[in-house]
Design a protein around this motif. Structure first.
Motif, PDB file in Angstrom:
ATOM      1  N   MET A   1       0.850  -1.194   0.000  1.00  0.00           N
ATOM      2  CA  MET A   1       0.000   0.000   0.000  1.00  0.00           C
ATOM      3  C   MET A   1       0.887   1.245   0.000  1.00  0.00           C
ATOM      4  SD  MET A   1      -2.882   1.219   2.775  1.00  0.00           S
ATOM      5  CE  MET A   1      -3.995  -0.080   2.266  1.00  0.00           C
ATOM      6  N   ASP A   2       0.446   2.291  -0.727  1.00  0.00           N
ATOM      7  CA  ASP A   2       1.177   3.553  -0.765  1.00  0.00           C
ATOM      8  C   ASP A   2       1.025   4.250   0.584  1.00  0.00           C
ATOM      9  OD1 ASP A   2       2.261   5.987  -1.271  1.00  0.00           O
ATOM     10  OD2 ASP A   2       1.094   6.416  -3.082  1.00  0.00           O
ATOM     11  N   ASP A   3       2.160   4.489   1.266  1.00  0.00           N
ATOM     12  CA  ASP A   3       2.111   5.123   2.581  1.00  0.00           C
ATOM     13  C   ASP A   3       2.561   6.577   2.522  1.00  0.00           C
ATOM     14  OD1 ASP A   3       4.756   4.783   2.055  1.00  0.00           O
ATOM     15  OD2 ASP A   3       5.252   3.753   3.927  1.00  0.00           O
ATOM     16  N   ASN A   4       2.541   7.183   1.311  1.00  0.00           N
ATOM     17  CA  ASN A   4       2.991   8.561   1.165  1.00  0.00           C
ATOM     18  C   ASN A   4       1.874   9.579   1.326  1.00  0.00           C
ATOM     19  OD1 ASN A   4       5.674   7.859   0.626  1.00  0.00           O
ATOM     20  ND2 ASN A   4       5.192   7.428  -1.514  1.00  0.00           N
ATOM     21  N   LEU A   5       0.632   9.100   1.488  1.00  0.00           N
ATOM     22  CA  LEU A   5      -0.484  10.013   1.659  1.00  0.00           C
ATOM     23  C   LEU A   5      -0.555  10.480   3.102  1.00  0.00           C
ATOM     24  CD1 LEU A   5      -2.958  11.273   0.225  1.00  0.00           C
ATOM     25  CD2 LEU A   5      -4.274   9.282   0.998  1.00  0.00           C
ATOM     26  N   ASP A   6      -0.674  11.791   3.290  1.00  0.00           N
ATOM     27  CA  ASP A   6      -0.691  12.354   4.633  1.00  0.00           C
ATOM     28  C   ASP A   6      -1.612  13.561   4.627  1.00  0.00           C
ATOM     29  OD1 ASP A   6      -0.131  12.721   7.282  1.00  0.00           O
ATOM     30  OD2 ASP A   6       2.009  13.084   7.011  1.00  0.00           O
ATOM     31  N   THR A   7      -1.939  14.055   5.800  1.00  0.00           N
ATOM     32  CA  THR A   7      -2.691  15.303   5.919  1.00  0.00           C
ATOM     33  C   THR A   7      -1.794  16.353   6.557  1.00  0.00           C
ATOM     34  OG1 THR A   7      -3.554  14.897   8.157  1.00  0.00           O
ATOM     35  CG2 THR A   7      -4.806  13.987   6.290  1.00  0.00           C
ATOM     36  N   ILE A   8      -2.110  17.617   6.293  1.00  0.00           N
ATOM     37  CA  ILE A   8      -1.369  18.704   6.924  1.00  0.00           C
ATOM     38  C   ILE A   8      -1.569  18.659   8.440  1.00  0.00           C
ATOM     39  CG2 ILE A   8      -1.190  21.213   7.140  1.00  0.00           C
ATOM     40  CD1 ILE A   8       0.061  20.050   4.607  1.00  0.00           C
ATOM     41  N   GLY A   9      -2.758  18.217   8.858  1.00  0.00           N
ATOM     42  CA  GLY A   9      -2.998  18.102  10.298  1.00  0.00           C
ATOM     43  C   GLY A   9      -2.031  17.133  10.946  1.00  0.00           C
ATOM     44  N   GLY A  10      -1.816  15.979  10.302  1.00  0.00           N
ATOM     45  CA  GLY A  10      -0.861  15.013  10.835  1.00  0.00           C
ATOM     46  C   GLY A  10       0.547  15.550  10.844  1.00  0.00           C
ATOM     47  N   THR A  11       0.897  16.269   9.777  1.00  0.00           N
ATOM     48  CA  THR A  11       2.241  16.858   9.698  1.00  0.00           C
ATOM     49  C   THR A  11       2.458  17.863  10.818  1.00  0.00           C
ATOM     50  OG1 THR A  11       2.228  16.594   7.293  1.00  0.00           O
ATOM     51  CG2 THR A  11       3.820  18.159   8.222  1.00  0.00           C
ATOM     52  N   LEU A  12       1.467  18.728  11.052  1.00  0.00           N
ATOM     53  CA  LEU A  12       1.596  19.726  12.117  1.00  0.00           C
ATOM     54  C   LEU A  12       1.670  19.070  13.493  1.00  0.00           C
ATOM     55  CD1 LEU A  12      -0.909  22.445  10.836  1.00  0.00           C
ATOM     56  CD2 LEU A  12       1.579  22.616  10.922  1.00  0.00           C
ATOM     57  N   ALA A  13       0.918  18.004  13.692  1.00  0.00           N
ATOM     58  CA  ALA A  13       0.932  17.323  14.983  1.00  0.00           C
ATOM     59  C   ALA A  13       2.313  16.739  15.272  1.00  0.00           C
ATOM     60  CB  ALA A  13      -0.124  16.226  15.007  1.00  0.00           C
ATOM     61  N   ARG A  14       2.918  16.125  14.244  1.00  0.00           N
ATOM     62  CA  ARG A  14       4.264  15.563  14.444  1.00  0.00           C
ATOM     63  C   ARG A  14       5.295  16.657  14.672  1.00  0.00           C
ATOM     64  NH1 ARG A  14       2.171  12.232  10.531  1.00  0.00           N
ATOM     65  NH2 ARG A  14       3.181  13.390   8.847  1.00  0.00           N
ATOM     66  N   ALA A  15       5.152  17.782  13.958  1.00  0.00           N
ATOM     67  CA  ALA A  15       6.083  18.895  14.143  1.00  0.00           C
ATOM     68  C   ALA A  15       5.983  19.459  15.552  1.00  0.00           C
ATOM     69  CB  ALA A  15       5.804  19.983  13.109  1.00  0.00           C
ATOM     70  N   GLU A  16       4.738  19.573  16.056  1.00  0.00           N
ATOM     71  CA  GLU A  16       4.576  20.094  17.412  1.00  0.00           C
ATOM     72  C   GLU A  16       5.172  19.142  18.438  1.00  0.00           C
ATOM     73  OE1 GLU A  16       1.216  22.110  20.291  1.00  0.00           O
ATOM     74  OE2 GLU A  16       0.561  20.879  18.591  1.00  0.00           O
ATOM     75  N   GLU A  17       5.015  17.845  18.220  1.00  0.00           N
ATOM     76  CA  GLU A  17       5.594  16.866  19.155  1.00  0.00           C
ATOM     77  C   GLU A  17       7.108  17.004  19.193  1.00  0.00           C
ATOM     78  OE1 GLU A  17       7.544  13.531  20.727  1.00  0.00           O
ATOM     79  OE2 GLU A  17       7.531  13.910  18.555  1.00  0.00           O
ATOM     80  N   ARG A  18       7.723  17.201  18.017  1.00  0.00           N
ATOM     81  CA  ARG A  18       9.179  17.376  17.983  1.00  0.00           C
ATOM     82  C   ARG A  18       9.585  18.657  18.698  1.00  0.00           C
ATOM     83  NH1 ARG A  18       8.485  15.749  12.523  1.00  0.00           N
ATOM     84  NH2 ARG A  18       8.784  17.915  11.838  1.00  0.00           N
ATOM     85  N   MET A  19       8.820  19.726  18.467  1.00  0.00           N
ATOM     86  CA  MET A  19       9.153  21.002  19.088  1.00  0.00           C
ATOM     87  C   MET A  19       9.023  20.937  20.609  1.00  0.00           C
ATOM     88  SD  MET A  19       7.269  23.613  16.438  1.00  0.00           S
ATOM     89  CE  MET A  19       7.712  23.606  14.698  1.00  0.00           C
ATOM     90  N   ARG A  20       7.968  20.278  21.079  1.00  0.00           N
ATOM     91  CA  ARG A  20       7.769  20.176  22.533  1.00  0.00           C
ATOM     92  C   ARG A  20       8.860  19.333  23.194  1.00  0.00           C
ATOM     93  NH1 ARG A  20       2.994  21.833  24.699  1.00  0.00           N
ATOM     94  NH2 ARG A  20       1.293  22.409  23.275  1.00  0.00           N
TER      95      ARG A  20
END
Length: 331
Positions: free
Chosen positions: A1-20
């Motif tokens: 299965m293609d696992d390259n599909l993402d949402t901006i919401g998911g991207t922002l959530a991961r970025a915030e986790e890294r920042m925190r």
């Protein structure tokens, strides 16, 4: 299965986790160890970014790349160096010379003497062979401290393609638990199975593949690139448009760095009115930041060559002299 599909919401959530967690900057940036360069390109090489390094033959492209590798592994991050032209022994000796050169206040440590120690007929340990070279034994201890993070793949133009590069990246990640900085020395030698006969078209395929690879692995890729023959023979300053497959290289790369000899590209009046400048300028290489998606470009830094010790002085400075595109040749 293609696992390259993402949402901006998911991207922002991961970025915030890294920042925190404080991991954001550390994960994204890979300082080169050349502080003046890092300040211009946004703090270092970036995860997912492709950087290209070019320059005339013999001006230290491999030396500059290996020095970046050494600076990265000293921070505890792995490096994978795909070497199409140099044996692993050559790179290990260059690393020893770099470390010894920085440690040796007498200036008597030399890459040539380290190579002679490795290639001599004397029977004994590495330490015994290096004992007569100032600071070389201490340098060996330093290199051994990070040696297991520095991977060198002896690559060939007949076997090592993009698939092989990706497979060895996966292998290093499995061994170290981290994705490595990837260095390709050099781009035009990467095999393109069944690819076009035209070298520019092959270079386009490779540079596009390396850019995709950098994004996929979320780590920087640094590739050394060759120039068109006329750039080496015509007496012109090497620029980004001289690179083989230049349109694709310029488009795909995030950062393009070009080395030139200072004495070859400085305006003639700097040489005419101070004859001592000629010899002084021979000791310096100009690093032009020809493209930089993360900040300013069109900037020239200069670094002092210490090729006797297999390195550049890490402290650079902005060029103050006028530079020209036509090289100056002196009898």
């Amino acid at each position: 299965m293609d696992d390259n599909l993402d949402t901006i919401g998911g991207t922002l959530a991961r970025a915030e986790e890294r920042m925190r967690s404080g991991r954001h900057a550390a994960e994204r940036l890979w300082p080169t160890g050349f502080s003046d360069l890092d300040a211009i390109i946004g703090g270092g090489l970036r995860s997912g970014g492709l950087a290209l390094l070019a320059g005339p033959h013999g001006l230290g492209k491999t030396t500059f790349a290996v020095q970046i590798c050494r600076n990265v592994v000293r921070t505890g991050r792995p490096v994978l160096y795909f070497s199409y032209e140099h044996e692993a022994d050559d790179i290990s000796q260059k690393l020893l010379a770099m470390e010894a050169g920085e440690l040796d206040a007498t200036g008597r440590s030399r890459l040539t003497t380290i190579r002679e120690a490795f290639e001599g007929d004397d029977v004994g340990s590495i330490e015994q062979r290096l004992d007569a070279i100032p600071s070389a034994v201490q340098a060996l201890s330093t290199v051994r401290a990070y040696a297991e993070l520095m991977f060198v793949h002896r690559s060939t133009g007949s076997r090592t393609d993009l698939a092989a590069i990706r497979a060895h990246i996966d292998r290093v990640r499995a061994l170290t638990g981290s994705v490595p900085l990837v260095v390709v020395d050099y781009l035009q030698k990467v095999l393109v199975p069944g690819g076009p006969a035209d070298e520019n078209e092959r270079s386009t395929t490779v540079v596009e593949g390396l850019k995709d690879l950098a994004i996929d692995i979320a780590a920087p890729v640094l590739a050394i690139v060759a120039a068109e023959k006329e750039a080496l023979q015509s007496g012109t300053r090497m620029r980004m448009h001289h690179l083989r497959g230049s349109s694709a290289l310029a488009y795909e790369a995030d950062v393009v760095l070009v080395l030139n000899n200072k004495v070859d590209i400085v305006a003639r009046h700097h040489l005419m009115y101070d004859l001592g400048n000629t010899e002084r300028f021979r000791e310096w290489a100009i690093l032009g930041i020809e493209k930089n998606r993360f900040g300013r470009d069109g900037i020239e830094l200069e670094y002092k060559k210490r090729f006797d010790q297999g390195r550049f002085e890490p402290e650079g400075r902005t060029v103050t002299e006028q530079l020209i595109d036509d090289r100056v040749f002196l009898e």
